[in-house]
Write a protein that holds these residues in place. Structure first.
Motif, PDB file in Angstrom:
ATOM      1  N   ASP A   4      70.039  32.910  71.056  1.00  0.00           N
ATOM      2  CA  ASP A   4      68.655  33.350  71.177  1.00  0.00           C
ATOM      3  C   ASP A   4      68.639  34.674  71.935  1.00  0.00           C
ATOM      4  O   ASP A   4      69.676  35.162  72.365  1.00  0.00           O
ATOM      5  CB  ASP A   4      67.839  32.292  71.926  1.00  0.00           C
ATOM      6  N   MET A   7      63.312  37.902  75.882  1.00  0.00           N
ATOM      7  CA  MET A   7      62.342  38.960  75.632  1.00  0.00           C
ATOM      8  C   MET A   7      61.750  39.435  76.952  1.00  0.00           C
ATOM      9  O   MET A   7      61.412  38.629  77.814  1.00  0.00           O
ATOM     10  CB  MET A   7      61.214  38.443  74.728  1.00  0.00           C
ATOM     11  N   THR A  18      62.797  34.087  72.083  1.00  0.00           N
ATOM     12  CA  THR A  18      62.161  34.496  70.835  1.00  0.00           C
ATOM     13  C   THR A  18      61.160  33.474  70.306  1.00  0.00           C
ATOM     14  O   THR A  18      60.199  33.846  69.668  1.00  0.00           O
ATOM     15  CB  THR A  18      63.205  34.781  69.742  1.00  0.00           C
TER      16      THR A  18
END
Length: 117
Positions: A4, A7, A18
């Protein structure tokens, strides 16, 4: 080589993964730290886990977190519809976590809530 991505928001604060919300533990203070949901979804699973943590006597602090702030966390986990409560063992090359008692207790508590319906 990773499953993953982490962010960051427009000011370089940690936001989420995400497709899931992110939490970090401070076992010494018996707290969970999670980003303020000001630029991402304040998910139902996220809110449920915050309530479950409270039921376990663990306070959740919503605050802005920089990458430097997460180095000292003992545990990290993701929450979301698909992820449910999923421990994280590493972010990047140098930030490592050991999934522990708090993550596993929240996983069990969440599973109990989901399967009781």
């Amino acid at each position: 080589g990773f499953n993953d991505s982490l962010m960051l928001d427009h000011e370089d604060y940690v936001a989420e993964a995400t497709g899931a919300n992110i939490f970090f533990t401070d076992e010494k203070r018996k707290e969970i730290h999670t980003p303020v949901p000001d630029c991402f979804l304040d998910g139902i699973t996220r809110r449920t886990v915050i309530k479950l943590a409270k039921d376990l006597g663990v306070n959740t602090i919503e605050k802005q977190l920089r990458l430097d702030d997460i180095h000292d966390a003992e545990e990290c986990f993701l929450t979301g519809t698909a992820a449910e409560v999923t421990p994280v063992s590493q972010i990047g090359e140098d930030i490592k976590f050991t999934p522990g008692e708090l993550s596993f207790n929240l996983m069990k508590a969440y599973e109990k809530v989901v399967n009781s319906s």
